[in-house]
Design an enzyme around this catalytic site. Structure first.
Site, PDB file in Angstrom:
ATOM      1  N   GLY A   1       0.938  -0.913   0.018  1.00 34.38           N
ATOM      2  CA  GLY A   1       0.142   0.019   0.122  1.00 34.38           C
ATOM      3  C   GLY A   1       0.736   1.314  -0.252  1.00 34.38           C
TER       4      GLY A   1
ATOM      5  N   GLY B   1       2.896   3.723   1.616  1.00 33.15           N
ATOM      6  CA  GLY B   1       3.129   3.897   2.747  1.00 33.15           C
ATOM      7  C   GLY B   1       3.736   5.256   2.958  1.00 33.15           C
TER       8      GLY B   1
ATOM      9  CG  ASP C   1      10.205   8.641   7.692  1.00 33.54           C
ATOM     10  OD1 ASP C   1       9.824   8.060   6.634  1.00 33.54           O
ATOM     11  OD2 ASP C   1      11.362   9.113   8.092  1.00 33.54           O
TER      12      ASP C   1
ATOM     13  CG  ASP D   1       5.011  -3.282  -5.390  1.00 36.49           C
ATOM     14  OD1 ASP D   1       5.766  -4.584  -5.343  1.00 36.49           O
ATOM     15  OD2 ASP D   1       5.609  -2.507  -4.633  1.00 36.49           O
TER      16      ASP D   1
ATOM     17  CG  ASP E   1       9.626   2.253  -6.964  1.00 33.29           C
ATOM     18  OD1 ASP E   1      10.539   2.956  -7.002  1.00 33.29           O
ATOM     19  OD2 ASP E   1       8.946   1.967  -6.393  1.00 33.29           O
TER      20      ASP E   1
END
EC number: 2.7.7.-
Length: 492
Positions: free
Chosen positions: A95, A97, A130, A257, A267
């Protein structure tokens, strides 16, 4: 008129949020997490204009606040998308993040594209992270994605990078940043894997119908529309991976993904372009087994597509056995499609217009000679294009001389003139690529010294890689010899 509406009108936002109308299990709506002191580092003015956005307004306080996640644009509906994926072969729940989808911008042509903030903070899918991103990796994605676009390769694009005024801790303390990513969509193989594993059959059908409507409306009314969906995704990925191979691009992290259903490259973490031609080249520091090496990319693409096909089985046919047969037949076509695109592209790189049975052996022989003599991939084809054989290390090799004579004879057996062949080569062989040492040089200047001029010059020459201009020549030079191999990291 509200203040937010006035700002939206000034900037040009025209949001719709069709993804938010899918089953709620596919996403989580979230509030934005503000940052301390946002500063615009770079804005992609041509891309902004094509999206119907006012670049000048985006550079203002409100525009920067929206690009930083400090202010929600009018009409946006921030959400984090859920998805799963095979990471280096291991299946995981994933997911967004550290990313939020603001919504879908409808551009002046009526086209729908995702606007996503990357590095925007924690989400329910952060898995202990984070949710933030470092400036260097965000600028790397900006540089490489825009270079890929200029090369004519389908890709997500970068609208802007904003520094946050906050530090983040990775191996060291680094300046934080947020990238605004533009994509045809963020639908992935992993999105379907998530629904297949944890959703309902109704969720799966809704997602498949949405994907058809968004990316493949021309086959939405086919008799078996879900088989057509699989076939269309396979077609686009076969063309995409062939284009990667033709320019020596190594993605580095071809997890499921990171395979889009739109056929865009997504990505740009540990990616890099190959210098010395070697099919086993790996750059990613975490790819210790070479799973995603240059030569393996077509095989991994087929593997990923098989995982996509598995998720569609309930939709392909009521009888599972027949569904599997349909899926296997479709996947088997990928190899033929990829090979067709790759061979056609290699012919073009050598100025060959027609087809002869021996062409593939001619191409493979050149690649073999290049590998043996550790020739640079891009610059070998550049030298052939300019007919400056002395610019390649192959020049004095006897086997290359023999190959060159065979190639010239091959060109002589087609109707097109030699001038036409060299023109085809110029349009098929980039004069420059984002050389790894040049990218690192730009990132070091930007991150360590806040000097963005090196990056801006690099972006300028990469914006027209087939120009063969004098300004580009210095960017085609190779890095100094090093005893340490170049390594990339999953910083994005």
């Amino acid at each position: 008129m509200t203040e937010k509406k006035e700002i939206a009108d000034q900037i040009g936002w025209n949001f719709d949020n069709s993804y938010s109308r899918l089953p709620e299990s596919l996403f989580t709506k979230l509030n934005l997490t503000p940052v301390r002191s946002p500063k615009l580092i770079i804005l992609n003015h041509p891309l902004a204009a094509s999206l119907g956005l006012n670049g000048t307004a985006l550079q203002g306080n409100d525009g920067v606040a929206e690009l930083a996640g400090n202010q929600v644009p009018e009409g946006a509906m921030p959400l984090a998308q859920a998805y799963a994926g095979h990471q280096f072969g291991h299946f995981n729940m994933l997911g967004d993040g550290r990313a939020l989808l603001l919504g879908e911008q409808i551009n002046p042509l009526g086209e729908r594209v995702d606007i996503q903030l990357k590095g925007s903070g924690r989400t329910p899918y952060s898995r202990g992270g984070d949710g933030r991103a470092a400036l260097g990796p965000m600028l790397r994605e900006y540089i490489i994605s825009e270079a890929m676009h200029a090369l004519g390769i389908a890709t997500t694009r970068s609208l802007a990078v904003v520094s946050t005024g906050e530090s983040i801790i990775r191996e060291t303390e680094q300046p934080g940043a947020i990238l605004t990513r533009v994509a045809a969509s963020h639908l992935r193989v992993g999105t379907f894997q998530y629904v297949s594993a944890w959703g309902t059959s109704q969720d799966l059908r809704a997602l498949a119908d949405y994907t058809l409507e968004r990316h493949y409306p021309e086959v939405a009314n086919d008799e078996n529309r879900y088989l057509s969906l699989l076939q269309e995704v396979i077609k686009r990925q076969a063309e995409l991976i062939a284009k990667w191979q033709l320019v020596g691009f190594i993605h580095g992290v071809m997890n499921t993904d990171n395979m889009t259903l739109s056929g865009e490259t997504i990505d740009y973490g540990p990616c890099a372009f190959m210098d010395t031609y070697n099919p086993e080249t790996v750059f990613s520091s975490i790819d210790r087994q070479g799973r995603y090496a240059y030569a393996n990319q077509p095989h991994i693409a087929a593997w990923n597509l098989a995982r996509f096909a598995e998720t569609l089985l309930p939709l392909l046919h009521d009888n599972r056995e027949q569904a599997v047969t349909l899926a296997e037949d479709a996947i088997s076509d990928f190899v033929k499609m990829f090979h067709h695109h790759w061979l056609a592209g290699m012919r073009a790189k050598l100025g060959i217009f027609n087809e002869e049975q021996e062409d593939e052996s001619l191409i493979e022989e050149l690649l073999s000679i290049m590998q043996k003599h550790r020739a640079d991939y891009t610059n070998t084809f550049r030298a052939l294009t300019l007919n400056k054989l002395e610019d390649t290390v192959l020049f004095s090799a006897a086997e290359f001389t023999q190959w060159y004579e065979q190639w010239q004879a091959r060109l002589g057996r087609q109707q097109e003139s030699q001038a036409s062949s060299y023109q085809l080569m110029r349009s098929s062989n980039p004069a420059i690529i984002p050389r790894n040492h040049r990218v690192e040089e730009a990132l070091e200047a930007a991150v360590e010294r806040e000097d963005y001029r090196v990056m801006e010059r690099l972006l300028e020459v990469l914006s027209n890689p087939y120009a063969y201009s004098t300004e580009q020549e210095i960017y085609s030079t190779l890095p100094e010899e090093s005893t340490r191999p170049y390594r990339t990291f999953c910083g994005t």
